[in-house]
Structures are given as structure tokens and as C-alpha cells.
Design a protein around this motif. Structure first.
Motif, PDB file in Angstrom:
ATOM      1  N   PHE A  97      36.806  93.122 -67.181  1.00 58.15           N
ATOM      2  CA  PHE A  97      38.124  93.389 -67.753  1.00 58.15           C
ATOM      3  C   PHE A  97      38.668  92.149 -68.469  1.00 58.15           C
ATOM      4  O   PHE A  97      39.233  92.242 -69.554  1.00 58.15           O
ATOM      5  N   PHE A  98      38.477  90.979 -67.865  1.00 58.35           N
ATOM      6  CA  PHE A  98      38.987  89.745 -68.468  1.00 58.35           C
ATOM      7  C   PHE A  98      38.268  89.382 -69.765  1.00 58.35           C
ATOM      8  O   PHE A  98      38.768  88.581 -70.542  1.00 58.35           O
ATOM      9  N   LEU A  99      37.111  89.980 -69.997  1.00 64.52           N
ATOM     10  CA  LEU A  99      36.383  89.715 -71.240  1.00 64.52           C
ATOM     11  C   LEU A  99      36.861  90.593 -72.391  1.00 64.52           C
ATOM     12  O   LEU A  99      36.523  90.338 -73.546  1.00 64.52           O
ATOM     13  N   VAL A 100      37.639  91.632 -72.077  1.00 63.60           N
ATOM     14  CA  VAL A 100      38.165  92.526 -73.116  1.00 63.60           C
ATOM     15  C   VAL A 100      39.375  91.844 -73.739  1.00 63.60           C
ATOM     16  O   VAL A 100      40.386  91.621 -73.080  1.00 63.60           O
ATOM     17  N   ARG A 101      39.280  91.524 -75.021  1.00 63.01           N
ATOM     18  CA  ARG A 101      40.340  90.774 -75.700  1.00 63.01           C
ATOM     19  C   ARG A 101      41.425  91.669 -76.297  1.00 63.01           C
ATOM     20  O   ARG A 101      42.554  91.246 -76.447  1.00 63.01           O
ATOM     21  N   ASP A 102      41.092  92.899 -76.624  1.00 64.30           N
ATOM     22  CA  ASP A 102      42.037  93.809 -77.280  1.00 64.30           C
ATOM     23  C   ASP A 102      43.020  94.374 -76.246  1.00 64.30           C
ATOM     24  O   ASP A 102      42.622  95.100 -75.330  1.00 64.30           O
ATOM     25  N   PRO A 103      44.323  94.047 -76.366  1.00 66.42           N
ATOM     26  CA  PRO A 103      45.317  94.537 -75.398  1.00 66.42           C
ATOM     27  C   PRO A 103      45.351  96.067 -75.308  1.00 66.42           C
ATOM     28  O   PRO A 103      45.510  96.612 -74.217  1.00 66.42           O
ATOM     29  N   ALA A 104      45.186  96.748 -76.428  1.00 71.34           N
ATOM     30  CA  ALA A 104      45.200  98.214 -76.408  1.00 71.34           C
ATOM     31  C   ALA A 104      44.017  98.747 -75.606  1.00 71.34           C
ATOM     32  O   ALA A 104      44.156  99.716 -74.844  1.00 71.34           O
ATOM     33  N   ALA A 105      42.866  98.114 -75.761  1.00 70.29           N
ATOM     34  CA  ALA A 105      41.681  98.538 -75.001  1.00 70.29           C
ATOM     35  C   ALA A 105      41.892  98.299 -73.504  1.00 70.29           C
ATOM     36  O   ALA A 105      41.522  99.142 -72.678  1.00 70.29           O
ATOM     37  N   ARG A 106      42.507  97.154 -73.153  1.00 79.60           N
ATOM     38  CA  ARG A 106      42.784  96.893 -71.736  1.00 79.60           C
ATOM     39  C   ARG A 106      43.713  97.954 -71.161  1.00 79.60           C
ATOM     40  O   ARG A 106      43.501  98.428 -70.045  1.00 79.60           O
ATOM     41  N   HIS A 107      44.716  98.358 -71.925  1.00 77.32           N
ATOM     42  CA  HIS A 107      45.644  99.395 -71.443  1.00 77.32           C
ATOM     43  C   HIS A 107      44.930 100.737 -71.294  1.00 77.32           C
ATOM     44  O   HIS A 107      45.221 101.497 -70.364  1.00 77.32           O
ATOM     45  N   ARG A 108      43.991 101.034 -72.178  1.00 76.83           N
ATOM     46  CA  ARG A 108      43.214 102.279 -72.047  1.00 76.83           C
ATOM     47  C   ARG A 108      42.349 102.240 -70.787  1.00 76.83           C
ATOM     48  O   ARG A 108      42.204 103.248 -70.097  1.00 76.83           O
ATOM     49  N   ILE A 109      41.787 101.059 -70.479  1.00 75.19           N
ATOM     50  CA  ILE A 109      40.988 100.925 -69.259  1.00 75.19           C
ATOM     51  C   ILE A 109      41.867 101.159 -68.035  1.00 75.19           C
ATOM     52  O   ILE A 109      41.476 101.872 -67.100  1.00 75.19           O
ATOM     53  N   ILE A 110      43.054 100.586 -68.036  1.00 79.40           N
ATOM     54  CA  ILE A 110      43.988 100.771 -66.922  1.00 79.40           C
ATOM     55  C   ILE A 110      44.371 102.244 -66.789  1.00 79.40           C
ATOM     56  O   ILE A 110      44.365 102.800 -65.683  1.00 79.40           O
ATOM     57  N   ASP A 111      44.687 102.878 -67.911  1.00 80.20           N
ATOM     58  CA  ASP A 111      45.042 104.307 -67.887  1.00 80.20           C
ATOM     59  C   ASP A 111      43.890 105.149 -67.358  1.00 80.20           C
ATOM     60  O   ASP A 111      44.096 106.080 -66.578  1.00 80.20           O
ATOM     61  N   LEU A 112      42.663 104.821 -67.794  1.00 82.13           N
ATOM     62  CA  LEU A 112      41.491 105.553 -67.320  1.00 82.13           C
ATOM     63  C   LEU A 112      41.336 105.408 -65.813  1.00 82.13           C
ATOM     64  O   LEU A 112      41.138 106.391 -65.092  1.00 82.13           O
ATOM     65  N   ALA A 113      41.452 104.182 -65.327  1.00 87.60           N
ATOM     66  CA  ALA A 113      41.306 103.950 -63.885  1.00 87.60           C
ATOM     67  C   ALA A 113      42.377 104.700 -63.090  1.00 87.60           C
ATOM     68  O   ALA A 113      42.086 105.325 -62.065  1.00 87.60           O
ATOM     69  N   LYS A 114      43.615 104.656 -63.563  1.00 92.71           N
ATOM     70  CA  LYS A 114      44.692 105.376 -62.876  1.00 92.71           C
ATOM     71  C   LYS A 114      44.454 106.874 -62.898  1.00 92.71           C
ATOM     72  O   LYS A 114      44.687 107.574 -61.907  1.00 92.71           O
ATOM     73  N   SER A 115      43.982 107.377 -64.034  1.00 90.86           N
ATOM     74  CA  SER A 115      43.711 108.806 -64.158  1.00 90.86           C
ATOM     75  C   SER A 115      42.603 109.229 -63.192  1.00 90.86           C
ATOM     76  O   SER A 115      42.720 110.241 -62.501  1.00 90.86           O
ATOM     77  N   LEU A 116      41.539 108.454 -63.152  1.00 88.32           N
ATOM     78  CA  LEU A 116      40.434 108.776 -62.243  1.00 88.32           C
ATOM     79  C   LEU A 116      40.878 108.695 -60.789  1.00 88.32           C
ATOM     80  O   LEU A 116      40.502 109.538 -59.970  1.00 88.32           O
TER      81      LEU A 116
END
Length: 129
Positions: A97-116
Motif C-alpha cells: 500500500f505504501f508503494l502506491v503513489r496515486d492518492p485516488a488509487a489508495r482510496h480505491r484500495i481502502i474502499d475495496l477492502a472495506k467493501s470486502l
């Protein structure tokens, strides 16, 4: 030494170990930073011994977290905190996660994890599919 553990001491110790592992800091280095022996730190991390306020504050500084970090999630289910497979998975996910530089992509990862997580009604068992 106590023969039983207090759930709060166990939780604080697990959070301390988790953060230390996230930073890839060895036990001896953190122990030296907070002024205890590695054996004593291991007892704190397992919850067998209660850590006092002063060494806990020094641990927060050494681990670069607010002292409240050690108490986060205290009221939540504790099932996953002691599963070494889940802890390993969480550390791997966190490092990636810390290697992902794009803030929008990080938020999508967070949303995905919460959804799952909200759709997963099965108990936490550490099994990989």
C-alpha cells in the motif's frame, strides 16, 4: 510474573509488536529505545507483563505513533489479532500500500477492502483460498 494475561495488556502488546514488525525493527533495538531488556519487551508484546505509562510513551516515540495507536480497536473483535497468517498478510498488504503513489488509487484500495470486509460474513480463520 503473572500467570494470567489481561486482554488489554495482550492487545497493547500485539499492537506494539505489529508496529515494530511494520517498521522491520528488531526486538533488541526497540527494547534499547525504551530502556528495557529484550526479554522484558517480549513479555510486554505477549501481554504476560503490563507495560507502564513511561515505557509505553517511549515506545510510541520509538515506533513513531501516537500513544493511542496501542489502544486502537480495543473494543472490536480480537479474533484476527493473534493469527500469525493474518498478521503476515496485513504486513504484506501494508508494505504494498505504501508503494502506491496515486492518492485516488489508495482510496480505491481502502474502499475495496472495506467493501470486502462488510460482505464477508464468515468467521476469521486465516485460510487462504
Amino acid at each position: 510474573m503473572r500467570t494470567t494475561t489481561n486482554p488489554i495488556d495482550v492487545h497493547v502488546g500485539q499492537r506494539m509488536r505489529l508496529r515494530r514488525q511494520m517498521l522491520r525493527m528488531d526486538l533488541a533495538r526497540l527494547a534499547q529505545s525504551i530502556g528495557v531488556t529484550p526479554d522484558q519487551l517480549e513479555l510486554f508484546e505477549t501481554g504476560m507483563n503490563r507495560i507502564g505509562a513511561e515505557p509505553l510513551q517511549r515506545a510510541a516515540v520509538a515506533l513513531d505513533v501516537a500513544i493511542s495507536f496501542f489502544f486502537n480497536g480495543l473494543g472490536a473483535s480480537q479474533a484476527s489479532y493473534s493469527d500469525p497468517v493474518l498478521i503476515g498478510d496485513a504486513l504484506e498488504l501494508n508494505r504494498a500500500f505504501f508503494l502506491v503513489r496515486d492518492p485516488a488509487a489508495r482510496h480505491r484500495i481502502i474502499d475495496l477492502a472495506k467493501s470486502l470486509a462488510s460482505h464477508d460474513a464468515s468467521p476469521v480463520d486465516g485460510d487462504r483460498k
